[in-house]
Design a protein around this motif. Structure first.
Motif, PDB file in Angstrom:
ATOM      1  N   GLY A 214     -26.379  13.084  -9.528  1.00 55.82           N
ATOM      2  CA  GLY A 214     -26.423  14.230 -10.440  1.00 55.82           C
ATOM      3  C   GLY A 214     -26.354  13.719 -11.870  1.00 55.82           C
ATOM      4  N   VAL A 215     -27.384  13.983 -12.645  1.00 48.95           N
ATOM      5  CA  VAL A 215     -27.410  13.481 -14.027  1.00 48.95           C
ATOM      6  C   VAL A 215     -26.726  14.494 -14.938  1.00 48.95           C
ATOM      7  CG1 VAL A 215     -28.866  12.754 -15.949  1.00 48.95           C
ATOM      8  CG2 VAL A 215     -29.464  12.096 -13.599  1.00 48.95           C
ATOM      9  N   SER A 216     -25.536  14.113 -15.404  1.00 49.84           N
ATOM     10  CA  SER A 216     -24.648  15.065 -16.071  1.00 49.84           C
ATOM     11  C   SER A 216     -24.612  14.915 -17.584  1.00 49.84           C
ATOM     12  CB  SER A 216     -23.242  14.919 -15.483  1.00 49.84           C
ATOM     13  OG  SER A 216     -22.812  13.566 -15.519  1.00 49.84           O
ATOM     14  N   LYS A 217     -25.568  14.178 -18.145  1.00 51.47           N
ATOM     15  CA  LYS A 217     -25.599  14.008 -19.608  1.00 51.47           C
ATOM     16  C   LYS A 217     -25.691  15.371 -20.295  1.00 51.47           C
ATOM     17  CE  LYS A 217     -30.606  13.254 -19.540  1.00 51.47           C
ATOM     18  NZ  LYS A 217     -31.660  12.241 -19.476  1.00 51.47           N
ATOM     19  N   THR A 218     -24.944  15.519 -21.345  1.00 48.86           N
ATOM     20  CA  THR A 218     -24.851  16.750 -22.165  1.00 48.86           C
ATOM     21  C   THR A 218     -24.126  17.915 -21.473  1.00 48.86           C
ATOM     22  OG1 THR A 218     -26.877  18.015 -21.591  1.00 48.86           O
ATOM     23  CG2 THR A 218     -27.162  16.207 -23.172  1.00 48.86           C
TER      24      THR A 218
ATOM     25  N   LEU B 105     -33.993  -2.012  -7.817  1.00 48.67           N
ATOM     26  CA  LEU B 105     -34.795  -1.732  -9.019  1.00 48.67           C
ATOM     27  C   LEU B 105     -34.757  -0.258  -9.387  1.00 48.67           C
ATOM     28  CD1 LEU B 105     -38.048  -3.743  -8.062  1.00 48.67           C
ATOM     29  CD2 LEU B 105     -36.033  -4.597  -9.297  1.00 48.67           C
ATOM     30  N   MET B 106     -34.998  -0.002 -10.671  1.00 52.76           N
ATOM     31  CA  MET B 106     -35.045   1.370 -11.175  1.00 52.76           C
ATOM     32  C   MET B 106     -36.243   1.514 -12.106  1.00 52.76           C
ATOM     33  SD  MET B 106     -34.201   2.919 -14.337  1.00 52.76           S
ATOM     34  CE  MET B 106     -33.090   4.125 -15.070  1.00 52.76           C
ATOM     35  N   THR B 107     -36.808   2.712 -12.166  1.00 53.77           N
ATOM     36  CA  THR B 107     -37.844   2.959 -13.172  1.00 53.77           C
ATOM     37  C   THR B 107     -37.807   4.401 -13.665  1.00 53.77           C
ATOM     38  OG1 THR B 107     -40.139   2.458 -13.780  1.00 53.77           O
ATOM     39  CG2 THR B 107     -39.831   3.644 -11.708  1.00 53.77           C
ATOM     40  N   VAL B 108     -38.302   4.582 -14.884  1.00 55.50           N
ATOM     41  CA  VAL B 108     -38.432   5.909 -15.497  1.00 55.50           C
ATOM     42  C   VAL B 108     -39.890   6.083 -15.921  1.00 55.50           C
ATOM     43  CG1 VAL B 108     -37.584   7.490 -17.287  1.00 55.50           C
ATOM     44  CG2 VAL B 108     -36.116   5.624 -16.498  1.00 55.50           C
ATOM     45  N   PRO B 109     -40.712   6.703 -15.080  1.00 61.54           N
ATOM     46  CA  PRO B 109     -42.107   6.901 -15.478  1.00 61.54           C
ATOM     47  C   PRO B 109     -42.235   8.023 -16.502  1.00 61.54           C
ATOM     48  CG  PRO B 109     -41.762   7.641 -13.217  1.00 61.54           C
ATOM     49  CD  PRO B 109     -40.431   7.268 -13.774  1.00 61.54           C
TER      50      PRO B 109
ATOM     51  N   MET C 230     -36.946  12.015 -10.697  1.00 63.68           N
ATOM     52  CA  MET C 230     -36.097  12.893 -11.496  1.00 63.68           C
ATOM     53  C   MET C 230     -36.435  14.336 -11.101  1.00 63.68           C
ATOM     54  SD  MET C 230     -36.459  10.515 -14.974  1.00 63.68           S
ATOM     55  CE  MET C 230     -36.474  11.876 -16.064  1.00 63.68           C
ATOM     56  N   SER C 231     -35.920  15.308 -11.839  1.00 57.95           N
ATOM     57  CA  SER C 231     -36.135  16.712 -11.422  1.00 57.95           C
ATOM     58  C   SER C 231     -37.604  17.038 -11.171  1.00 57.95           C
ATOM     59  CB  SER C 231     -35.581  17.676 -12.480  1.00 57.95           C
ATOM     60  OG  SER C 231     -34.177  17.577 -12.515  1.00 57.95           O
ATOM     61  N   GLY C 232     -38.492  16.499 -12.010  1.00 58.27           N
ATOM     62  CA  GLY C 232     -39.902  16.867 -11.916  1.00 58.27           C
ATOM     63  C   GLY C 232     -40.673  16.160 -10.821  1.00 58.27           C
TER      64      GLY C 232
ATOM     65  N   LYS D 149     -31.601  23.657 -17.681  1.00 56.88           N
ATOM     66  CA  LYS D 149     -32.277  22.990 -18.788  1.00 56.88           C
ATOM     67  C   LYS D 149     -31.249  22.542 -19.826  1.00 56.88           C
ATOM     68  CE  LYS D 149     -36.386  24.126 -21.468  1.00 56.88           C
ATOM     69  NZ  LYS D 149     -35.821  24.567 -22.744  1.00 56.88           N
ATOM     70  N   ARG D 150     -31.397  21.304 -20.336  1.00 56.46           N
ATOM     71  CA  ARG D 150     -30.502  20.854 -21.414  1.00 56.46           C
ATOM     72  C   ARG D 150     -30.918  21.474 -22.724  1.00 56.46           C
ATOM     73  NH1 ARG D 150     -31.251  16.587 -18.029  1.00 56.46           N
ATOM     74  NH2 ARG D 150     -33.155  15.938 -19.079  1.00 56.46           N
ATOM     75  N   ASP D 151     -29.917  21.865 -23.575  1.00 57.78           N
ATOM     76  CA  ASP D 151     -30.288  22.512 -24.844  1.00 57.78           C
ATOM     77  C   ASP D 151     -30.710  21.486 -25.879  1.00 57.78           C
ATOM     78  OD1 ASP D 151     -28.474  23.988 -23.398  1.00 57.78           O
ATOM     79  OD2 ASP D 151     -26.919  23.745 -24.924  1.00 57.78           O
TER      80      ASP D 151
HETATM   81  C1  LIG Z   1     -32.099  12.503 -18.118  1.00 57.99           C
HETATM   82  C2  LIG Z   1     -32.450  11.482 -17.129  1.00 57.99           C
HETATM   83  C3  LIG Z   1     -32.699  11.833 -15.785  1.00 57.99           C
HETATM   84  C4  LIG Z   1     -32.682  13.252 -15.263  1.00 57.99           C
HETATM   85  O1  LIG Z   1     -33.691  14.013 -15.843  1.00 57.99           O
HETATM   86  P1  LIG Z   1     -34.045  15.484 -15.261  1.00 57.99           P
HETATM   87  O2  LIG Z   1     -35.487  15.627 -15.586  1.00 57.99           O
HETATM   88  O3  LIG Z   1     -33.185  16.429 -16.003  1.00 57.99           O
HETATM   89  O4  LIG Z   1     -33.774  15.475 -13.828  1.00 57.99           O
HETATM   90  C5  LIG Z   1     -32.974  10.808 -14.894  1.00 57.99           C
HETATM   91  N1  LIG Z   1     -33.021   9.517 -15.289  1.00 57.99           N
HETATM   92  C6  LIG Z   1     -32.786   9.150 -16.555  1.00 57.99           C
HETATM   93  C7  LIG Z   1     -32.840   7.708 -16.905  1.00 57.99           C
HETATM   94  C8  LIG Z   1     -32.497  10.106 -17.514  1.00 57.99           C
HETATM   95  O5  LIG Z   1     -32.272   9.721 -18.784  1.00 57.99           O
END
Ligand SMILES: *Cc1c(COP(=O)(O)O)cnc(C)c1O
Length: 229
Positions: free
Chosen positions: A31-35, A156-160, A200-202, A224-226
């Motif tokens: 669970g990504v809890s940032k903000t 490994l991790m990635t953020v496309p 991620m969510s999408g 949604k984050r504000d």
């Molecule tokens: C914010 C973030 C997520 C989660 O994003 P959502 O689209 O809100 O699910 C996942 N991975 C990283 C690295 C992020 O910064």
């Protein structure tokens, strides 16, 4: 609301696992809890999401003290000078992308006599603005990691890039999987490629279909984050 969202995300994870012939128990929801404020984060933990991801060191350490019963994942860019604040507090650091950073995690972990688990973040899409190791450097960094005593490379991790059509990211998820196969084939001691943190969510369902073992889901759980973080 949060508990209902979690139920729905868990169902979607189970469906994606079933579609791709995978066991749901092999996929961990982060669970990504940032903000998100500590009280709402606590309600997610109480609803069963015990693994939480933050992308800033200061926010992670603050919530580490405020939220009970959680395991913490650092998923955002980590500056070398901040490593000392999180050693001993993380279940997993997902965003390691340089030898310098590995050295500092090793040094701080040795000083605290702990072993820190981490992933290499790979920039599979090659976007210039993104953090992460170039795919061509991944094997070299994994080889380096194999010699560390107080940290352990687990995958490994990635953020496309964000996309409208989630299946557009499948080529990047497939690429991360291939890199993990290449590293595994080297049979380095002391490292594992058991974890693929992608989705991620999408796009987490597409990621699961491509072999993800950890999905990082924020807005589909907390809304949604504000503001951008
Ligand atoms: C914010 C973030 C997520 C989660 O994003 P959502 O689209 O809100 O699910 C996942 N991975 C990283 C690295 C992020 O910064």
């Amino acid at each position: 609301m949060i508990a209902k969202n979690i139920e729905s995300v868990n169902q979607r994870i189970a469906d994606a696992a079933a579609r791709s012939g995978r066991r749901v128990s092999d996929i961990t929801l982060i669970g990504v809890s940032k903000t998100v404020d500590a009280a709402r984060v606590q309600s997610a933990v109480d609803a069963g999401v015990i693994n939480l991801g933050e992308n800033r060191v200061q926010e992670l350490t603050a919530k580490y003290d405020e939220v009970k019963g959680a395991s913490w994942h650092l998923i955002g860019h980590l500056q070398t000078n901040k490593v000392k604040y999180i050693i001993g507090k993380t279940e997993l650091i997902h965003s390691v992308d340089s030898i310098r950073l590995m050295d500092e995690i090793e040094r701080c972990s040795a000083a605290k006599n702990v072993v820190t688990d981490f992933l290499l973040q790979i920039n599979v899409s090659g976007e210039e603005s993104k953090f992460g190791v170039a795919p061509s450097d991944a094997v070299r960094l994994a080889e380096y990691a194999a010699n560390l005593k107080h940290c352990r490379l687990l995958g490994l991790m990635t953020v496309p890039p964000p996309v409208v059509n989630p299946s557009a990211n499948k080529k990047f998820f497939d690429k991360l999987f291939e890199i993990s196969v290449d590293i595994r084939a080297k049979n380095y001691d002391n490292i594992s490629m058991g974890i693929l943190s992608m989705g991620m969510s999408g796009d987490f369902e597409a990621a699961i279909e491509c072999g993800s073992t950890m999905v990082r889901v924020g807005s589909a759980i907390f809304g949604k984050r504000d503001y951008i973080n």
